[in-house]
Design a protein around this motif. Structure first.
Motif, PDB file in Angstrom:
ATOM      1  N   LYS A 294       6.302 -24.009  -0.081  1.00  0.00           N
ATOM      2  CA  LYS A 294       6.308 -24.832   1.114  1.00  0.00           C
ATOM      3  C   LYS A 294       6.050 -23.952   2.336  1.00  0.00           C
ATOM      4  O   LYS A 294       6.391 -22.769   2.349  1.00  0.00           O
ATOM      5  CB  LYS A 294       7.647 -25.552   1.262  1.00  0.00           C
ATOM      6  CG  LYS A 294       7.899 -26.593   0.181  1.00  0.00           C
ATOM      7  CD  LYS A 294       9.218 -27.305   0.414  1.00  0.00           C
ATOM      8  CE  LYS A 294       9.451 -28.367  -0.651  1.00  0.00           C
ATOM      9  NZ  LYS A 294      10.753 -29.070  -0.453  1.00  0.00           N
ATOM     10  N   VAL A 295       5.457 -24.535   3.365  1.00  0.00           N
ATOM     11  CA  VAL A 295       5.221 -23.804   4.613  1.00  0.00           C
ATOM     12  C   VAL A 295       6.562 -23.333   5.182  1.00  0.00           C
ATOM     13  O   VAL A 295       7.538 -24.080   5.218  1.00  0.00           O
ATOM     14  CB  VAL A 295       4.494 -24.701   5.632  1.00  0.00           C
ATOM     15  CG1 VAL A 295       4.405 -24.003   6.991  1.00  0.00           C
ATOM     16  CG2 VAL A 295       3.099 -25.053   5.130  1.00  0.00           C
TER      17      VAL A 295
ATOM     18  N   GLU B 125       1.276 -21.298   7.137  1.00  0.00           N
ATOM     19  CA  GLU B 125       0.673 -22.603   7.389  1.00  0.00           C
ATOM     20  C   GLU B 125       0.152 -23.129   6.062  1.00  0.00           C
ATOM     21  O   GLU B 125       0.172 -22.422   5.051  1.00  0.00           O
ATOM     22  CB  GLU B 125      -0.480 -22.479   8.404  1.00  0.00           C
ATOM     23  CG  GLU B 125      -0.079 -21.894   9.754  1.00  0.00           C
ATOM     24  CD  GLU B 125      -1.281 -21.563  10.628  1.00  0.00           C
ATOM     25  OE1 GLU B 125      -2.408 -22.005  10.283  1.00  0.00           O
ATOM     26  OE2 GLU B 125      -1.104 -20.852  11.633  1.00  0.00           O
ATOM     27  N   GLU B 126      -0.334 -24.346   6.060  1.00  0.00           N
ATOM     28  CA  GLU B 126      -0.842 -24.929   4.814  1.00  0.00           C
ATOM     29  C   GLU B 126      -1.943 -24.062   4.216  1.00  0.00           C
ATOM     30  O   GLU B 126      -2.026 -23.902   2.988  1.00  0.00           O
ATOM     31  CB  GLU B 126      -1.373 -26.345   5.075  1.00  0.00           C
ATOM     32  CG  GLU B 126      -1.536 -27.168   3.812  1.00  0.00           C
ATOM     33  CD  GLU B 126      -0.231 -27.428   3.077  1.00  0.00           C
ATOM     34  OE1 GLU B 126      -0.255 -27.406   1.831  1.00  0.00           O
ATOM     35  OE2 GLU B 126       0.814 -27.624   3.738  1.00  0.00           O
ATOM     36  N   GLU B 127      -2.770 -23.483   5.091  1.00  0.00           N
ATOM     37  CA  GLU B 127      -3.890 -22.675   4.606  1.00  0.00           C
ATOM     38  C   GLU B 127      -3.798 -21.214   5.051  1.00  0.00           C
ATOM     39  O   GLU B 127      -4.802 -20.515   5.138  1.00  0.00           O
ATOM     40  CB  GLU B 127      -5.217 -23.278   5.084  1.00  0.00           C
ATOM     41  CG  GLU B 127      -5.481 -24.671   4.531  1.00  0.00           C
ATOM     42  CD  GLU B 127      -6.842 -25.214   4.939  1.00  0.00           C
ATOM     43  OE1 GLU B 127      -7.560 -24.537   5.702  1.00  0.00           O
ATOM     44  OE2 GLU B 127      -7.196 -26.328   4.490  1.00  0.00           O
TER      45      GLU B 127
END
Length: 375
Positions: free
Chosen positions: A84-85, A110-112
């Protein structure tokens, strides 16, 4: 100053260490503080109040892009794409033979976007490996090791000290609410910081990642914030004795290109459930379910003398292993050691001896870690 000293890399905080009268040592090609005064006092400060460390020799490698998670799952042994972030995870980077290139911590920012923090001496190798292994993915690999610094505050008073760097109640609350093995971007001491609640001492603590140009200012502000909390600058000697008490491995001692995760007891770090064919997977698949010839164990000395790295572990007159790290435990009051020994003798409670330069003294296999903080 010798030519050797001149060739060593220096952190952005070198002037601060010189001003504090640090004794320096070569660590992974870096000129690092070994201690400032008494390494025993520094060790005890982290256990009782707080210690301040410069860890800027560690690496920082960022992976950014839509396929960053998949790229890391291919490059590393763990399952990072499910993180998870804001969370962190301990992982390993292996070679094709399943041997350990380095152990490291991965943060999902972050997500990416992910941050990988490798050990000092291995940082260039890890950065190069990550770039090579991510080449076929939609991801950008940025080795920021030369641009960023890392300061750690470790000990029972760490939260109070870091919270004092906050300019408002909301930021102070974010510091207090940060979970273990998690990270958050905050402004502390007026400086943009990636704050992580991780550590290598067995105590509660934080690591603050900043740009090099901000390192000196944040160090000084942290020293000021720590004046009422008995904050003590600490060198690598205390860091080593602290991590040994906490049963944490050191690359080059317990972990190396001669060891697999199974040898070191890190089988759970390896994810065979993920789909990606990570480097070293085939070699490790062949070893699954087998007992390594030698296993990493904790040893407690029953006398006063400590076993040191390289000393032989003996059972009934036969050498069955070797110590990788060992010294007297300042906190516990007896010698402790980590070492690899024949698996058949590795059960907790097994009595054996260590050859201390010609004289054998009694030791016993114990559960790790040697020290656990009260929570």
């Amino acid at each position: 100053m010798t030519e050797t000293t001149q060739a060593l890399k220096r952190t952005a905080l070198h002037a601060q260490h010189e001003a504090l009268g640090a004794n320096f040592t070569d660590f992974g090609g870096w000129d690092m503080p070994l201690k400032y005064g008494s390494e025993l006092a520094e060790h005890k400060a982290v256990r009782s109040t707080a210690g301040l460390f410069d860890l800027s020799h560690m690496g920082e490698v960022y992976l950014t892009g839509p396929e960053a998670g998949v790229a890391l799952n291919t490059a590393l042994a763990g399952n990072l794409s499910i993180m998870k972030v804001g969370k962190a995870k301990y992982s390993l980077i292996l070679n094709a033979e399943g041997k350990i290139i380095d152990d490291l911590i991965v943060y999902r920012l972050e997500e990416e976007k992910f941050l990988v923090v490798p050990n000092a001496g291995n940082a260039p190798v890890v950065a190069a490996e990550l770039a090579a292994r991510a080449a076929d993915f939609d991801v950008v690999v940025d080795d920021a090791s030369g641009r960023q610094s890392l300061i750690a505050v470790q000990g029972p008073n760490a939260e109070a000290i870091v919270s004092k760097l906050a300019a408002d109640e909301a930021t102070a609350q974010a510091v207090a609410e940060l979970k273990y093995y998690a990270a958050v971007k905050l402004v502390l001491g007026g400086i943009d910081v990636l704050l992580a609640r991780t550590g290598y001492t067995g105590e509660d603590g934080f690591e603050l990642i900043i740009e090099n140009e901000d390192a000196a200012a944040l160090w000084e502000k942290t020293v000021e914030a720590g004046k009422d909390h008995e904050l003590v600058p600490c060198g690598l000697a205390a860091r080593d004795s602290l991590r040994l008490e906490a049963g944490m491995p050191l690359y080059g001692n317990e972990l190396s290109l001669e060891r697999t995760p199974f040898d070191a007891g890190f089988g759970p770090v390896v994810s065979f459930k993920k789909e990606e064919n990570f480097v070293g997977r085939e070699a490790l698949e062949a070893l699954r379910g087998t007992t390594p010839p030698r296993k990493l164990v904790g040893l407690k000395g029953l006398g006063k003398r400590a076993g040191r790295g390289g000393y032989s572990i003996v059972k009934d007159g036969t050498v069955i292993g070797e110590i990788t790290s060992g010294q007297p435990s300042p906190t516990l009051g007896y010698p402790v050691a980590l070492g690899y020994m024949d698996a058949e003798f590795s059960a907790t409670g097994t009595e054996l001896e260590v050859d201390l330069r010609g004289k054998t003294l009694p030791f016993v296999v114990v559960e790790l870690p040697f020290y656990t903080r009260a929570k």
